[in-house]
Design an enzyme around this catalytic site. Sequence first.
Site, PDB file in Angstrom:
ATOM      1  CG  ASN A   3      -0.259  -4.855   0.446  1.00  0.00           C
ATOM      2  OD1 ASN A   3      -0.735  -5.985   0.478  1.00  0.00           O
ATOM      3  ND2 ASN A   3       0.340  -4.295   1.489  1.00  0.00           N
TER       4      ASN A   3
ATOM      5  CD  GLU B  74       3.472   1.043   2.216  1.00  0.00           C
ATOM      6  OE1 GLU B  74       2.546   1.254   1.443  1.00  0.00           O
ATOM      7  OE2 GLU B  74       3.499   0.069   2.991  1.00  0.00           O
TER       8      GLU B  74
ATOM      9  CB  SER C 217      -3.757   7.793   2.268  1.00  0.00           C
ATOM     10  OG  SER C 217      -4.077   7.221   3.532  1.00  0.00           O
TER      11      SER C 217
ATOM     12  CG  HIS D  14       3.125  -3.646   4.903  1.00  0.00           C
ATOM     13  ND1 HIS D  14       2.382  -3.152   5.952  1.00  0.00           N
ATOM     14  CD2 HIS D  14       2.710  -2.987   3.797  1.00  0.00           C
ATOM     15  CE1 HIS D  14       1.549  -2.229   5.479  1.00  0.00           C
ATOM     16  NE2 HIS D  14       1.722  -2.120   4.188  1.00  0.00           N
TER      17      HIS D  14
ATOM     18  CE  LYS E 173      -2.298  -2.532   3.374  1.00  0.00           C
ATOM     19  NZ  LYS E 173      -2.323  -1.400   4.277  1.00  0.00           N
TER      20      LYS E 173
ATOM     21  CD  GLU F  19      -1.057  -2.988   7.169  1.00  0.00           C
ATOM     22  OE1 GLU F  19      -1.206  -4.018   6.469  1.00  0.00           O
ATOM     23  OE2 GLU F  19      -1.528  -1.884   6.855  1.00  0.00           O
TER      24      GLU F  19
ATOM     25  N   GLY G 102      -3.726   3.824   5.396  1.00  0.00           N
ATOM     26  CA  GLY G 102      -5.128   3.566   5.719  1.00  0.00           C
ATOM     27  C   GLY G 102      -5.812   4.684   6.476  1.00  0.00           C
TER      28      GLY G 102
END
Length: 257
Positions: free
Chosen positions: A9, A169, A216, A95, A11, A97, A175
């Site tokens: 991904n 996730e 990660s 996701h 992003k 985010e 991250g």
Amino acid sequence: MRRPIIAGNWKMHLGRLDEALPFVRSIRHALNEIEGVDRVLCPPYTVLAAVAEALAATKIGVGAQNLHWEDRGAHTGEISPGMLAECCQFVIMGHSERRASGGEGETDKAVQRKLRAALAHGLTPILCIGENLAQNEAGQTHEFVSSQIRSALNDLSPDDAQKCVIAYEPIWAIGTGKAATPADANRIIGLTVRGPIAEMFGGTVAEAIRVQYGGSVNADNIAGFMAMPEIDGALVGGASLKPDFVELVRRAAPTTA
Ligand code: 13P
């Protein structure tokens, strides 16, 4: 046997042609040679078609990072499933985010619609789910994550449910450099992801559906996740932007003893 799947991904990175194409050309040969594992690149919309073209003669899949559920209409800035089906095979949805209230505010209801729209157009959804740190520490992971799954997959046919890829996730691992332990991810994927799927669609679907871990993941820790029986691959952020991604995918491929 479930075939492993590693998806990168990107992003909002490598979104210019002069960065995406040199990168893809530099890794595609080695990435294509790896056997026994599906590998997918999910670039930003701006380079999606160009990346797909660069990968056309390979076995490397391409995915988008979002979609709208309608086929067409007055939806400024949105991209429909039919548009995506022209140039890719996968699409990420839900996701964290995008679900975040400070971000796009993607709701469970929107994710449910997106998932159906993707399937209707022959796209494979990569459905993201996962708890935040407070939920994790409060012992609410099972309740929260299983409700995300129940909502997204609600009322699908077993056949359609089985076509989805699920990416567990945990938000606190994204991250941060602090991945979940393989054992914890394995336990949650078994109980909290496959568990509700077994209740909804039966044991055969729960056994067949592919579930990734994300957060990660890198070339150094991928083998630990792949060694776990419930984990079928990874959704990779930062580490998918570097040439080392090839090594990560190589280490996710089944070893022939
Ligand atoms: P990182 O691999 O950078 O932690 O990102 C994970 C992720 O959000 C993939 O969708």
